[in-house]
Design a protein around this motif. Structure first.
Motif, PDB file in Angstrom:
ATOM      1  N   ASP A 298      -9.789  -0.018  -0.704  1.00 26.55           N
ATOM      2  CA  ASP A 298      -8.716  -0.185  -1.789  1.00 26.55           C
ATOM      3  C   ASP A 298      -7.843  -1.382  -1.742  1.00 26.55           C
ATOM      4  OD1 ASP A 298      -9.587   2.279  -3.541  1.00 26.55           O
ATOM      5  OD2 ASP A 298      -8.381   3.329  -2.264  1.00 26.55           O
ATOM      6  N   ILE A 299      -7.588  -1.397  -0.385  1.00 28.30           N
ATOM      7  CA  ILE A 299      -6.576  -2.725   0.169  1.00 28.30           C
ATOM      8  C   ILE A 299      -7.440  -3.800   0.238  1.00 28.30           C
ATOM      9  CG2 ILE A 299      -4.656  -3.443   1.442  1.00 28.30           C
ATOM     10  CD1 ILE A 299      -4.130  -0.815   0.034  1.00 28.30           C
TER      11      ILE A 299
ATOM     12  N   GLY B 275      -5.440   6.788  -0.345  1.00 32.27           N
ATOM     13  CA  GLY B 275      -6.060   5.483  -0.638  1.00 32.27           C
ATOM     14  C   GLY B 275      -6.891   5.273   0.810  1.00 32.27           C
ATOM     15  N   THR B 276      -7.985   4.398   0.559  1.00 30.23           N
ATOM     16  CA  THR B 276      -8.801   3.821   1.465  1.00 30.23           C
ATOM     17  C   THR B 276      -8.663   2.324   1.961  1.00 30.23           C
ATOM     18  OG1 THR B 276     -10.611   3.165   0.037  1.00 30.23           O
ATOM     19  CG2 THR B 276     -10.538   5.447   0.701  1.00 30.23           C
TER      20      THR B 276
ATOM     21  N   ILE C  97      -2.535   5.394   3.074  1.00 36.82           N
ATOM     22  CA  ILE C  97      -3.926   4.798   3.309  1.00 36.82           C
ATOM     23  C   ILE C  97      -4.305   5.594   4.500  1.00 36.82           C
ATOM     24  CG2 ILE C  97      -5.268   2.871   3.505  1.00 36.82           C
ATOM     25  CD1 ILE C  97      -4.130   3.054   1.105  1.00 36.82           C
TER      26      ILE C  97
ATOM     27  N   VAL D 286      -0.462  -0.872  -4.455  1.00 42.10           N
ATOM     28  CA  VAL D 286      -1.840  -0.224  -4.582  1.00 42.10           C
ATOM     29  C   VAL D 286      -1.596   1.158  -3.840  1.00 42.10           C
ATOM     30  CG1 VAL D 286      -4.258  -0.461  -3.842  1.00 42.10           C
ATOM     31  CG2 VAL D 286      -2.983  -2.666  -4.434  1.00 42.10           C
ATOM     32  N   ASP D 287      -0.961   2.147  -4.573  1.00 39.48           N
ATOM     33  CA  ASP D 287      -0.451   3.059  -3.913  1.00 39.48           C
ATOM     34  C   ASP D 287      -0.698   4.379  -4.891  1.00 39.48           C
ATOM     35  OD1 ASP D 287       1.085   2.660  -6.519  1.00 39.48           O
ATOM     36  OD2 ASP D 287       2.798   2.605  -5.073  1.00 39.48           O
ATOM     37  N   GLY D 288      -1.476   4.597  -5.702  1.00 38.98           N
ATOM     38  CA  GLY D 288      -2.053   5.762  -6.153  1.00 38.98           C
ATOM     39  C   GLY D 288      -0.805   6.189  -7.258  1.00 38.98           C
TER      40      GLY D 288
ATOM     41  N   PRO E 269       0.913  -1.040  -0.222  1.00 35.29           N
ATOM     42  CA  PRO E 269       0.171  -0.008  -0.015  1.00 35.29           C
ATOM     43  C   PRO E 269       0.658   1.257  -0.093  1.00 35.29           C
ATOM     44  CG  PRO E 269      -0.709  -1.577   1.826  1.00 35.29           C
ATOM     45  CD  PRO E 269       0.515  -2.010   1.309  1.00 35.29           C
TER      46      PRO E 269
END
Length: 255
Positions: free
Chosen positions: A225-226, A221-222, A194, A248-250, A191
């Motif tokens: 998302d994870i 992130g939320t 988040i 998952v890190d924008g 991530p």
């Protein structure tokens, strides 16, 4: 394992925090029809969550309060969950602690605390669960690393955290090689920023704006998302993916 049993269990560690990734993952997996086994150091909160998951989603759920850095306690906890739930098919290693201590102020106590929970804990739970997955013909292990492992920090936590999370990536790759012949896939998720308490508490609008400046998307992130990434990598359809680290890190890592 080409096809999962209709009644199957996912173990999730570190799910007690109401704003955490673990809780979001447990809720998503329960919504997807998984029975859920919960492990967290906060026994009261985790047992309360187990009841909520059964009430909300109608799935079996059980919880054991345990520190993931205690190997003997972990083994006993998984034994208890297996006695109460359907076949164990997946594991989500989410339990972790942050560590913003600067390196020149890092004490041996803090170093060992972070390594014990964030890396040794992942190993202890994976080691015990892997026995059941192999015995059952296969399954999935998904562990939470961090973009900090790849960038050497740069979000909130610093050196000890980055080292532990880098270890998770190495462990993931090694387990993917060793467990693949037994039908077990092993992957990690890294991530980026988040909005959870592990970032040092609730993020202010100002801090969110500062974080977004380093991203390729326009938001932090939320936990959802994870959780969606965990659900995919823990699921039946991800069987040809193993040894990978999914960012998952924008876009932070490539920024």
């Amino acid at each position: 394992m080409d096809h999962f049993p209709a009644e199957r269990t996912a173990v999730v560690t570190g799910a007690a925090s109401r704003r955490g990734i673990g809780r979001a993952a447990a809720e998503r997996l329960a919504r997807d029809g998984w029975a859920v086994g919960l492990i967290d150091v906060d026994e009261g909160a985790i047992k309360e969550l187990a009841g909520e998951l059964t009430d909300s989603y109608g799935v079996p759920a059980a919880a054991v309060g345990v520190d993931v850095s205690d190997n003997a306690a972990v083994r006993d906890a998984v034994d208890q969950l297996e006695e109460r739930l359907p076949q164990l098919v997946a594991l989500a290693n989410v339990a972790g602690v942050s560590s913003p201590a600067p390196y020149l102020e890092l004490t041996p106590v803090e170093w060992h605390r972070v390594i014990d929970i964030n890396l040794n804990g992942v190993h202890f739970v994976s080691r015990r669960v892997a026995e059941s997955l192999v015995r059952g013909g296969g399954g999935r292990i998904v562990s939470i690393s961090s973009v900090s492992a790849q960038r050497g920090g740069g979000t909130y936590s610093k050196s000890a955290y980055s080292v532990a999370k880098a270890g998770v990536i190495g462990l993931t790759r090694a387990l993917a090689r060793e467990l693949g012949p037994h039908g077990v896939t092993v992957n990690a998720i890294a991530p980026g920023p988040i909005d959870t308490d592990i970032m040092g508490g609730t993020l202010s609008d100002e801090r969110k704006a500062a974080l977004v400046e380093e991203l390729l998307v326009d938001r932090v992130g939320t936990t959802a998302d994870i959780a969606s990434a965990i659900a995919y990598l823990a699921g039946e359809e991800s069987g040809y993916i193993t040894g990978q680290t999914l960012n998952v890190d924008g876009g932070l890592y490539m920024h």
